[in-house]
Design an enzyme around this catalytic site. Structure first.
Site, PDB file in Angstrom:
ATOM      1  N   HIS A  14      -2.779  -0.111  11.830  1.00 52.54           N
ATOM      2  CA  HIS A  14      -3.291   0.476  10.574  1.00 52.54           C
ATOM      3  C   HIS A  14      -2.781   1.910  10.445  1.00 52.54           C
ATOM      4  O   HIS A  14      -3.412   2.854  10.929  1.00 52.54           O
ATOM      5  CB  HIS A  14      -4.825   0.434  10.560  1.00 52.54           C
ATOM      6  N   HIS A  16      -0.665   4.271   7.328  1.00 51.26           N
ATOM      7  CA  HIS A  16      -0.045   4.315   5.993  1.00 51.26           C
ATOM      8  C   HIS A  16       1.246   5.122   6.069  1.00 51.26           C
ATOM      9  O   HIS A  16       1.243   6.219   6.639  1.00 51.26           O
ATOM     10  CB  HIS A  16      -0.993   4.962   4.986  1.00 51.26           C
ATOM     11  N   ASP A 135       0.610  -3.005   0.103  1.00 54.75           N
ATOM     12  CA  ASP A 135      -0.796  -3.013  -0.322  1.00 54.75           C
ATOM     13  C   ASP A 135      -0.993  -2.593  -1.774  1.00 54.75           C
ATOM     14  O   ASP A 135      -0.183  -1.875  -2.361  1.00 54.75           O
ATOM     15  CB  ASP A 135      -1.656  -2.144   0.614  1.00 54.75           C
ATOM     16  N   GLY A 167      -7.394   2.376  -0.894  1.00 57.65           N
ATOM     17  CA  GLY A 167      -7.955   3.282  -1.893  1.00 57.65           C
ATOM     18  C   GLY A 167      -9.473   3.307  -1.818  1.00 57.65           C
ATOM     19  O   GLY A 167     -10.068   2.784  -0.883  1.00 57.65           O
ATOM     20  N   HIS A 194      -8.529  -3.311   3.272  1.00 54.91           N
ATOM     21  CA  HIS A 194      -9.513  -2.313   3.709  1.00 54.91           C
ATOM     22  C   HIS A 194     -10.874  -2.794   3.194  1.00 54.91           C
ATOM     23  O   HIS A 194     -10.979  -3.264   2.062  1.00 54.91           O
ATOM     24  CB  HIS A 194      -9.274  -0.957   3.054  1.00 54.91           C
ATOM     25  N   GLU A 197     -15.023   0.852   4.727  1.00 58.34           N
ATOM     26  CA  GLU A 197     -14.692   2.221   5.165  1.00 58.34           C
ATOM     27  C   GLU A 197     -15.645   3.204   4.486  1.00 58.34           C
ATOM     28  O   GLU A 197     -16.199   4.086   5.141  1.00 58.34           O
ATOM     29  CB  GLU A 197     -13.235   2.577   4.798  1.00 58.34           C
ATOM     30  N   ASP A 275      -4.594   5.499  10.885  1.00 59.61           N
ATOM     31  CA  ASP A 275      -4.726   5.585   9.420  1.00 59.61           C
ATOM     32  C   ASP A 275      -3.684   6.532   8.805  1.00 59.61           C
ATOM     33  O   ASP A 275      -2.690   6.075   8.258  1.00 59.61           O
ATOM     34  CB  ASP A 275      -6.161   6.002   9.054  1.00 59.61           C
TER      35      ASP A 275
END
Ligand code: ADE
Ligand code: ZN
Length: 332
Positions: A14, A16, A135, A167, A194, A197, A275
């Site tokens: 995970h 980005h 994504d 998002g 996701h 979160e 992340d």
């Protein structure tokens, strides 16, 4: 423990791509694109990059995003990430890319794909295999969802393994994206949204039921619902837990009080991830170290977390076996 963690061959599930840009990479991009107004002086950039709160995080994230104009910029970003992963003995990563955002910012789809491909080849030469998750930026709605799906399925670049959704979560129900995840899964992409979160367990339930999630990004709030925890354990649905990210975005107070402890106690398959590492001052080794210290884990328990990530990855079986053997050698 530090050298033990370094020696473990690791997998990151995970991270980005835009959120992986370190100061060195951003400096290179800022000098290439002075019109973006991002500091080109290292000290000034380091101040700009010192994360204050979620709004500031988004501001820096969008500033980095705005400098990505073509294949060379994407290549720079991918290679910067790969160097950092190689430094930490991370052998494989599934990297989240958001094509809709790049294309909306004016990049041609072909440029994005060319940069991903050349960056991925250079990463492999550094000993880091990269795979892609395309994504949907959830806040951009169904138009972005359709565009992401169409781009993923029509281009189908080498290394694309999964389909995601990121998002904000509040007010952006997961269920509306079900048709797009159905089509992605029918085409052989794995479902990795996701969920949980920034909202409660009902979002995770929806990710599991409506999007048939094979892993959950974050999943932090699952511990609020024992039936959900039981379901995750029973179905073996792994969580991509990002402890430092959750602390820095103020979703949890500290690593010590992070629900990762309850997750592990309940038998949930936990993987550790970063992340948006430089934004949060995180490294994958740092996540392992922090959780090991907070939970007083033994080396065998730490190795189990590394194994979980290998098993939860979308690597072919032979690669998983080889990495598990390497982990066993480090433990022995
Ligand atoms: N995109 C980049 N970082 C994210 C995060 N922490 N949560 C949701 N979407 C993101
Ligand atoms: Zn994320």
């Amino acid at each position: 423990m530090r050298s033990f963690i370094h020696a473990l061959p690791k997998v990151e599930l995970h991270v980005h791509l835009v959120g992986s840009a370190g100061v060195g990479t951003v400096l290179e991009l800022a000098r290439r694109h002075p019109e973006a107004g991002v500091p080109t002086d290292r000290a000034e950039l380091e101040r700009f990059y010192t994360f204050r709160d979620f709004d500031h995080f988004l501001k820096v994230y969008w500033a980095v995003q705005s400098m990505l104009k073509g294949r060379a910029d994407i290549h720079t970003l991918v290679v910067g990430l790969a160097r950092e992963l190689a430094r930490q003995n991370v052998r494989y990563a599934e990297v989240t890319v958001t094509p809709h955002n790049h294309i909306t910012d004016g990049m041609a789809g072909d440029e994005l794909l060319a940069g991903l491909a050349s960056g991925r080849a250079e990463a492999a030469a550094l000993g880091v295999d990269l795979a892609w998750c395309f994504d949907i930026p959830g806040e951009k709605g169904l138009v972005a969802a359709r565009e992401t799906l169409t781009f993923a399925l029509s281009e189908r670049p080498d290394g694309l393994v999964s389909f995601g959704l990121a998002g904000p979560e509040a007010g952006i129900g997961r269920a509306q994206f079900a048709p797009f995840f159905d089509a992605a899964r029918d085409a052989g992409l794995h479902s990795v949204p996701h969920a949980g979160e920034t909202t409660g367990p009902e979002t995770i339930w929806s990710a599991v039921r409506d999007l048939r999630a094979e892993r959950i990004g974050h999943g932090t709030s699952c511990v609020e619902d024992p039936a959900l925890v039981e379901h995750l354990v029973l179905k073996g649905i792994p969580l991509e837990v990002c402890p430092t990210s959750n602390v820095r975005t103020q979703q949890v107070a500290s690593i010590e009080t992070h629900p990762v402890r309850q997750m592990l106690d309940a038998g949930v398959v936990v993987t550790l991830n970063t992340d948006d590492p430089p934004f949060f001052g995180a490294t994958l080794e740092g996540e392992y170290l922090a959780v090991a210290a907070a939970l007083d884990l033994t080396p065998a328990q730490v190795a189990r977390l590394a194994e979980n990530a290998v098993l939860a990855s979308f690597l072919p079986g032979s690669r998983k076996t080889a990495l598990l053997e390497e982990i066993a050698d480090v433990v022995a």
